[in-house]
Design a protein around this motif. Structure first.
Motif, PDB file in Angstrom:
ATOM      1  N   SER A 180       0.705  -1.004  -0.151  1.00  0.00           N
ATOM      2  CA  SER A 180      -0.070   0.039  -0.076  1.00  0.00           C
ATOM      3  C   SER A 180       0.763   1.226   0.149  1.00  0.00           C
ATOM      4  CB  SER A 180      -0.868   0.101   1.125  1.00  0.00           C
ATOM      5  OG  SER A 180      -0.219   0.287   2.585  1.00  0.00           O
TER       6      SER A 180
ATOM      7  N   VAL B  38      -6.899   1.596  -0.403  1.00  0.00           N
ATOM      8  CA  VAL B  38      -7.119   0.358  -0.863  1.00  0.00           C
ATOM      9  C   VAL B  38      -7.517  -0.592   0.517  1.00  0.00           C
ATOM     10  CG1 VAL B  38      -5.600   0.302  -2.738  1.00  0.00           C
ATOM     11  CG2 VAL B  38      -4.695  -0.408  -0.580  1.00  0.00           C
TER      12      VAL B  38
ATOM     13  N   ALA C 199      -6.910  -1.505  -5.684  1.00  0.00           N
ATOM     14  CA  ALA C 199      -5.437  -1.700  -5.798  1.00  0.00           C
ATOM     15  C   ALA C 199      -4.891  -1.945  -7.310  1.00  0.00           C
ATOM     16  CB  ALA C 199      -5.167  -2.814  -4.715  1.00  0.00           C
TER      17      ALA C 199
END
Length: 167
Positions: A99, A109, A132
C-alpha cells in the motif's frame, strides 16, 4: 560555470504530467526547494517497507479469530499460512508495504485487494484486485515484487513497484 545546485528527486510514483501537490514540500511549496526537481525518466520505482511485531498479530488473531482472517486475508493466504502467526504477520507487513508503494497507504485500498501468496519455490508473489489493481494501472505499474522476512518477534516486508510504461 556549471550550476552546482543539487538535483532533487521525488520518490512518488505518479502519472506523468500530473504535477506534484505543493503541500508535499512544506509551507513554501515547490518554490521553497533549494534546487529544481528532476522529472523521472525511463524506469520509475516506488518502494514500501513495513515491520510488525508478531505478538501484536497474535493478540488480534487470538481475540478475533476468523473475523480477523476474513477482514485481512484472502482464502488463498489463509490456506497457505495454516494458522501460523509468523506467516500471518509477514503477509500483514507485505500488504502494508504494498500500500505504501502504491502511494495510498491503507486509506485508498482494502486489505484483501492485495494478495500475497507463495509460489511452489517459496517466493512470494503479489496479485492486486479492485481499487489496488486500478491504482497500479493508473500509475502504469508493470511489475510488483515483495520480499518477507520472519523472526520469532518481528516480520518485515519490502515491496517494489516498477513503472516502465506510461499509463
Amino acid at each position: 560555470m556549471e550550476d552546482d545546485r543539487p538535483l532533487l528527486f521525488t520518490p512518488l510514483v505518479r502519472q506523468p504530467g500530473v504535477p506534484l501537490p505543493d503541500w508535499l514540500f512544506g509551507p513554501a511549496g515547490v518554490a521553497g526547494l533549494p534546487a529544481p526537481l528532476h522529472p523521472p525518466q525511463g524506469v520509475n520505482i516506488a518502494v514500501g517497507i513495513d515491520i510488525i511485531e508478531v505478538g501484536r498479530v497474535r493478540k488480534v488473531f487470538e481475540r478475533h479469530g476468523e473475523r480477523f482472517l476474513r477482514r485481512i486475508y484472502t482464502e488463498n493466504e489463509v490456506q497457505q499460512c495454516r494458522g501460523k502467526v509468523t506467516r500471518l504477520a509477514g503477509r500483514f507487513a507485505a500488504k502494508e508495504a504494498i500500500s505504501k508503494a502504491l502511494g495510498t497507504g491503507l486509506h485508498g485500498v482494502a486489505w484483501r485487494e492485495m494478495e500475497v501468496v507463495q509460489l511452489r519455490s517459496g517466493r512470494p508473489t503479489v496479485t492486486l484486485h479492485g481499487k489496488a489493481k486500478r491504482r497500479a494501472e493508473e500509475l502504469g505499474l508493470s511489475a510488483f515484487d515483495v520480499s518477507i522476512a520472519d523472526l520469532a518477534e518481528f516480520s518485515i516486508a519490502i515491496a517494489v513497484a516498477i513503472q516502465t510504461s506510461l499509463p
